[in-house]
Design a protein around this motif. Structure first.
Motif, PDB file in Angstrom:
ATOM      1  N   SER A   1       0.818  -1.217   0.000  1.00 57.01           N
ATOM      2  CA  SER A   1       0.000   0.000   0.000  1.00 57.01           C
ATOM      3  C   SER A   1       0.856   1.274   0.000  1.00 57.01           C
ATOM      4  O   SER A   1       0.340   2.386  -0.049  1.00 57.01           O
ATOM      5  N   SER A   2       2.167   1.097   0.019  1.00 55.60           N
ATOM      6  CA  SER A   2       3.092   2.238   0.054  1.00 55.60           C
ATOM      7  C   SER A   2       3.007   3.045  -1.232  1.00 55.60           C
ATOM      8  O   SER A   2       2.875   2.495  -2.329  1.00 55.60           O
ATOM      9  N   GLU A   3       3.126   4.388  -1.105  1.00 54.60           N
ATOM     10  CA  GLU A   3       3.110   5.262  -2.278  1.00 54.60           C
ATOM     11  C   GLU A   3       4.327   5.006  -3.156  1.00 54.60           C
ATOM     12  O   GLU A   3       4.249   5.061  -4.384  1.00 54.60           O
ATOM     13  N   LEU A   4       5.472   4.696  -2.520  1.00 56.06           N
ATOM     14  CA  LEU A   4       6.680   4.375  -3.285  1.00 56.06           C
ATOM     15  C   LEU A   4       6.447   3.157  -4.163  1.00 56.06           C
ATOM     16  O   LEU A   4       6.782   3.150  -5.354  1.00 56.06           O
ATOM     17  N   VAL A   5       5.856   2.115  -3.589  1.00 57.14           N
ATOM     18  CA  VAL A   5       5.592   0.895  -4.353  1.00 57.14           C
ATOM     19  C   VAL A   5       4.638   1.178  -5.501  1.00 57.14           C
ATOM     20  O   VAL A   5       4.827   0.687  -6.627  1.00 57.14           O
ATOM     21  N   ALA A   6       3.637   2.004  -5.261  1.00 50.46           N
ATOM     22  CA  ALA A   6       2.677   2.339  -6.320  1.00 50.46           C
ATOM     23  C   ALA A   6       3.358   3.071  -7.481  1.00 50.46           C
ATOM     24  O   ALA A   6       3.049   2.813  -8.657  1.00 50.46           O
ATOM     25  N   MET A   7       4.299   3.977  -7.159  1.00 44.88           N
ATOM     26  CA  MET A   7       5.011   4.705  -8.208  1.00 44.88           C
ATOM     27  C   MET A   7       5.888   3.771  -9.041  1.00 44.88           C
ATOM     28  O   MET A   7       5.939   3.866 -10.264  1.00 44.88           O
ATOM     29  N   VAL A   8       6.559   2.859  -8.375  1.00 46.84           N
ATOM     30  CA  VAL A   8       7.396   1.892  -9.103  1.00 46.84           C
ATOM     31  C   VAL A   8       6.520   0.988  -9.958  1.00 46.84           C
ATOM     32  O   VAL A   8       6.834   0.695 -11.122  1.00 46.84           O
ATOM     33  N   LYS A   9       5.387   0.555  -9.414  1.00 43.51           N
ATOM     34  CA  LYS A   9       4.463  -0.320 -10.160  1.00 43.51           C
ATOM     35  C   LYS A   9       3.949   0.388 -11.414  1.00 43.51           C
ATOM     36  O   LYS A   9       3.852  -0.228 -12.492  1.00 43.51           O
TER      37      LYS A   9
ATOM     38  N   GLU B   1      19.771  -2.403 -11.884  1.00 48.20           N
ATOM     39  CA  GLU B   1      20.161  -1.019 -12.136  1.00 48.20           C
ATOM     40  C   GLU B   1      18.957  -0.166 -12.540  1.00 48.20           C
ATOM     41  O   GLU B   1      18.820   0.986 -12.094  1.00 48.20           O
ATOM     42  N   GLU B   2      18.081  -0.729 -13.383  1.00 52.57           N
ATOM     43  CA  GLU B   2      16.883   0.017 -13.788  1.00 52.57           C
ATOM     44  C   GLU B   2      15.992   0.309 -12.581  1.00 52.57           C
ATOM     45  O   GLU B   2      15.514   1.437 -12.390  1.00 52.57           O
ATOM     46  N   LEU B   3      15.783  -0.699 -11.770  1.00 52.17           N
ATOM     47  CA  LEU B   3      14.885  -0.527 -10.630  1.00 52.17           C
ATOM     48  C   LEU B   3      15.439   0.451  -9.601  1.00 52.17           C
ATOM     49  O   LEU B   3      14.705   1.309  -9.096  1.00 52.17           O
ATOM     50  N   THR B   4      16.731   0.334  -9.292  1.00 48.00           N
ATOM     51  CA  THR B   4      17.293   1.259  -8.302  1.00 48.00           C
ATOM     52  C   THR B   4      17.241   2.693  -8.809  1.00 48.00           C
ATOM     53  O   THR B   4      17.036   3.634  -8.031  1.00 48.00           O
ATOM     54  N   GLY B   5      17.403   2.880 -10.132  1.00 47.78           N
ATOM     55  CA  GLY B   5      17.296   4.226 -10.701  1.00 47.78           C
ATOM     56  C   GLY B   5      15.909   4.808 -10.525  1.00 47.78           C
ATOM     57  O   GLY B   5      15.738   5.973 -10.119  1.00 47.78           O
ATOM     58  N   VAL B   6      14.887   3.994 -10.825  1.00 48.97           N
ATOM     59  CA  VAL B   6      13.501   4.439 -10.677  1.00 48.97           C
ATOM     60  C   VAL B   6      13.175   4.707  -9.210  1.00 48.97           C
ATOM     61  O   VAL B   6      12.516   5.696  -8.864  1.00 48.97           O
ATOM     62  N   ILE B   7      13.647   3.825  -8.319  1.00 45.94           N
ATOM     63  CA  ILE B   7      13.367   3.978  -6.893  1.00 45.94           C
ATOM     64  C   ILE B   7      14.024   5.244  -6.344  1.00 45.94           C
ATOM     65  O   ILE B   7      13.414   5.990  -5.558  1.00 45.94           O
ATOM     66  N   GLU B   8      15.257   5.511  -6.752  1.00 45.00           N
ATOM     67  CA  GLU B   8      15.942   6.726  -6.286  1.00 45.00           C
ATOM     68  C   GLU B   8      15.179   7.986  -6.724  1.00 45.00           C
ATOM     69  O   GLU B   8      15.014   8.934  -5.938  1.00 45.00           O
ATOM     70  N   THR B   9      14.715   7.974  -7.979  1.00 41.80           N
ATOM     71  CA  THR B   9      13.945   9.129  -8.478  1.00 41.80           C
ATOM     72  C   THR B   9      12.665   9.303  -7.670  1.00 41.80           C
ATOM     73  O   THR B   9      12.290  10.421  -7.257  1.00 41.80           O
ATOM     74  N   ALA B  10      11.958   8.196  -7.428  1.00 40.88           N
ATOM     75  CA  ALA B  10      10.707   8.255  -6.676  1.00 40.88           C
ATOM     76  C   ALA B  10      10.937   8.704  -5.243  1.00 40.88           C
ATOM     77  O   ALA B  10      10.149   9.490  -4.687  1.00 40.88           O
ATOM     78  N   CYS B  11      12.021   8.240  -4.636  1.00 46.46           N
ATOM     79  CA  CYS B  11      12.325   8.631  -3.261  1.00 46.46           C
ATOM     80  C   CYS B  11      12.573  10.140  -3.162  1.00 46.46           C
ATOM     81  O   CYS B  11      12.152  10.787  -2.199  1.00 46.46           O
ATOM     82  N   LYS B  12      13.248  10.698  -4.168  1.00 51.58           N
ATOM     83  CA  LYS B  12      13.489  12.145  -4.160  1.00 51.58           C
ATOM     84  C   LYS B  12      12.184  12.904  -4.247  1.00 51.58           C
ATOM     85  O   LYS B  12      11.984  13.909  -3.570  1.00 51.58           O
ATOM     86  N   GLN B  13      11.274  12.421  -5.109  1.00 52.45           N
ATOM     87  CA  GLN B  13       9.987  13.085  -5.263  1.00 52.45           C
ATOM     88  C   GLN B  13       9.171  13.011  -3.970  1.00 52.45           C
ATOM     89  O   GLN B  13       8.453  13.941  -3.618  1.00 52.45           O
ATOM     90  N   LEU B  14       9.299  11.876  -3.286  1.00 51.82           N
ATOM     91  CA  LEU B  14       8.530  11.682  -2.040  1.00 51.82           C
ATOM     92  C   LEU B  14       9.238  12.232  -0.800  1.00 51.82           C
ATOM     93  O   LEU B  14       8.659  12.285   0.273  1.00 51.82           O
ATOM     94  N   GLY B  15      10.505  12.608  -0.985  1.00 51.60           N
ATOM     95  CA  GLY B  15      11.271  13.140   0.138  1.00 51.60           C
ATOM     96  C   GLY B  15      11.620  12.110   1.185  1.00 51.60           C
ATOM     97  O   GLY B  15      11.655  12.405   2.380  1.00 51.60           O
ATOM     98  N   ILE B  16      11.844  10.866   0.722  1.00 58.68           N
ATOM     99  CA  ILE B  16      12.203   9.799   1.656  1.00 58.68           C
ATOM    100  C   ILE B  16      13.557   9.212   1.264  1.00 58.68           C
ATOM    101  O   ILE B  16      14.072   9.457   0.181  1.00 58.68           O
ATOM    102  N   CYS B  17      14.106   8.411   2.172  1.00 59.30           N
ATOM    103  CA  CYS B  17      15.410   7.785   1.916  1.00 59.30           C
ATOM    104  C   CYS B  17      15.370   6.355   2.406  1.00 59.30           C
ATOM    105  O   CYS B  17      14.968   6.085   3.539  1.00 59.30           O
ATOM    106  N   LEU B  18      15.771   5.440   1.536  1.00 53.25           N
ATOM    107  CA  LEU B  18      15.885   4.035   1.938  1.00 53.25           C
ATOM    108  C   LEU B  18      17.281   3.798   2.487  1.00 53.25           C
ATOM    109  O   LEU B  18      18.268   4.022   1.798  1.00 53.25           O
ATOM    110  N   LYS B  19      17.398   3.384   3.726  1.00 50.67           N
ATOM    111  CA  LYS B  19      18.703   3.199   4.364  1.00 50.67           C
ATOM    112  C   LYS B  19      19.370   1.943   3.840  1.00 50.67           C
ATOM    113  O   LYS B  19      18.717   1.006   3.443  1.00 50.67           O
TER     114      LYS B  19
END
Length: 464
Positions: free
Chosen positions: A420-428, A446-464
């Protein structure tokens, strides 16, 4: 005559045995290169005579390492710092019982010797630092000067080497080898005799008579003489009933029973030319060799040696225990090797490749998400710090993407995302667009981490 042969109790099988005939050297005028098996313009043949030898698992088995010797013959030399760091990892992997028994080193360059000194300064009991040298008194003195107790010596044993490379007869070769080994013994150093190309040699015409002489020298000097069974070209096979010299069970049996070499002094060194290095090494254990010689990630001459990490898990499978080996060091070694040495381990390499425990097929991914035991070989997170992964594709769904993020980034339970996470929805949403545009392959890390990094910036979150 048979009535003159001694009957004795075999300590391993606890059965009465009839003493074998002695095996004198068979000196020949022309080399026996087993042309019926090894015709150079044909694929080598595996022949059978259905002579079966018994299993004879030693009381104790172990691993030795040739990463800094055979492993360095096929790549750019390691720096002193890299060797010492890997040696530290081998010590940790070895565990309190010292299951990685030895590491062998070159001594020729100043850098090689510097690495040896620095490893000796660590003061580890295991892996013991040993060397590999040319068969000369000058090199023996170098081993003695450094303070090593054991060294490897090349004693090629096939007629290919004796006649074609050394230009000797079998008797000349044997006398030369014995004189060199005697010189080594005179210095008080334990010799480890590398019987190069044993799987193309005359086992009972040269190898067994030679090893009988080595056992006589051992008795004379009271210094152990180790026999390394070198399957130099990878011709060895583990099939019951196969003929020597290709039969690994037959070779180990002959050394142990007919040459009288104790299991603790037999070590198998395999090459992977025919994809048999691991199975042959395990077979050597099963039939009476205490040691198997390996190289990290199998890196070695031509197709490489037996991978060290493979034999760690072979050990656990046939003994039922790791005996204290710290297998998480294997993952750290792989990461160090890629980051610091710049070698990319092939992605599908068992235990260490990036994708070795990644499930890609959609139906398999569904099963793994429900219960990872269905499609994971063992608890890879426990033993290798490598949680099972599911590759993302058009069939992954929100749950599959959430699982990939949690496992790839190794998020703690309180940090994990769910479907239900917004990050997961954006990647999906991005994944769906990729496949709507006609994509048919799975997505890369590499493709997925690139998309996730972009989405995290938009959402203002950071995956540790």
């Amino acid at each position: 005559m048979m009535e003159d042969r001694k009957v004795y109790l075999d300590k391993h099988s606890n059965l009465l045995q009839l003493e074998e005939h002695m095996y004198p050297l068979v000196d020949v005028e022309k080399p026996n290169v087993f042309r019926n098996l090894f015709h150079y313009d044909e694929i080598p043949k595996i022949a059978f005579n259905d002579r079966i030898v018994p299993h004879s698992m030693p009381d104790e088995i172990w691993i030795t390492d040739t990463t800094f010797r055979d492993g360095q013959q096929s790549r750019a030399p390691y720096s002193t710092e890299q060797i010492v760091t890997m040696y530290d990892y081998f010590h940790r992997l070895s565990g309190p019982k010292g299951k990685i028994r030895q590491c062998e080193f070159f001594l020729y360059s100043g850098k090689d010797r510097d690495a040896v000194y620095k490893c000796l300064e660590r003061g580890y009991e295991f892996p013991e630092v040993t060397s590999w040298i040319r068969a000369s008194r000058k090199d023996f003195e170098l081993v003695k000067e450094i303070g090593l107790k054991e060294t490897g010596i090349l004693v090629s044993c096939s007629d290919y080497h004796i006649f074609y490379k050394l230009k000797m007869t079998r008797r000349e070769a044997m006398e030369h080898y014995l004189s060199v080994i005697r010189e080594c013994l005179e210095t008080g150093i334990r010799p480890r005799c590398h019987l190069e190309d044993i799987t193309r040699s005359d086992i009972y015409g040269f190898v067994i008579p030679f090893c009988l002489e080595l056992m006589h020298l051992m008795e004379e000097y009271k210094i152990p003489i180790k026999i390394r069974v070198c399957d130099t070209m990878g011709y060895g096979v583990n099939y019951p009933g196969a003929v020597i010299p290709r039969s690994v069970p037959g070779i180990i049996y002959g050394l142990r029973v007919h040459a009288g070499v104790p299991s603790s002094l037999i070590e198998f060194h395999g090459h992977n030319d025919f994809y048999k290095a691991v199975s042959n090494s395990t077979t050597a254990w099963l039939y009476g060799a205490s040691g198997v010689n390996c190289s990290l990630f199998g890196i070695g001459e031509r197709t490489g040696n037996t991978p060290l990490e493979a034999m760690v898990f072979e050990y656990a499978q046939i003994r039922g225990t790791l005996d204290g080996m710290d297998t998480t060091a294997i993952t750290e070694l792989a990461e160090y090797y890629e980051k610091e040495i710049g070698y990319r381990v092939p992605s599908r390499t068992p235990f260490v490749g990036r994708n070795f425990n990644v499930t890609r097929a959609g139906i398999h991914a569904d099963g793994l998400l429900k219960n990872e035991e269905i499609y994971n070989i063992f608890d890879t997170e426990k033993f290798l710090n490598r949680p099972a992964l599911v590759a993302v594709s058009n069939t992954s769904g929100l749950a599959g993407i959430a699982h990939w993020i949690n496992t790839y980034y190794r998020l703690r339970k309180d940090e994990q995302v769910d479907k239900s996470s917004e990050l997961v929805a954006m990647v999906k949403a991005w994944v769906d667009r990729e496949y709507e545009d006609g994509r048919v392959t799975v997505l890369t890390d590499e493709e997925l981490t690139g998309v996730i990094e972009t989405a995290c910036k938009q959402l203002g979150i950071c995956l540790k």
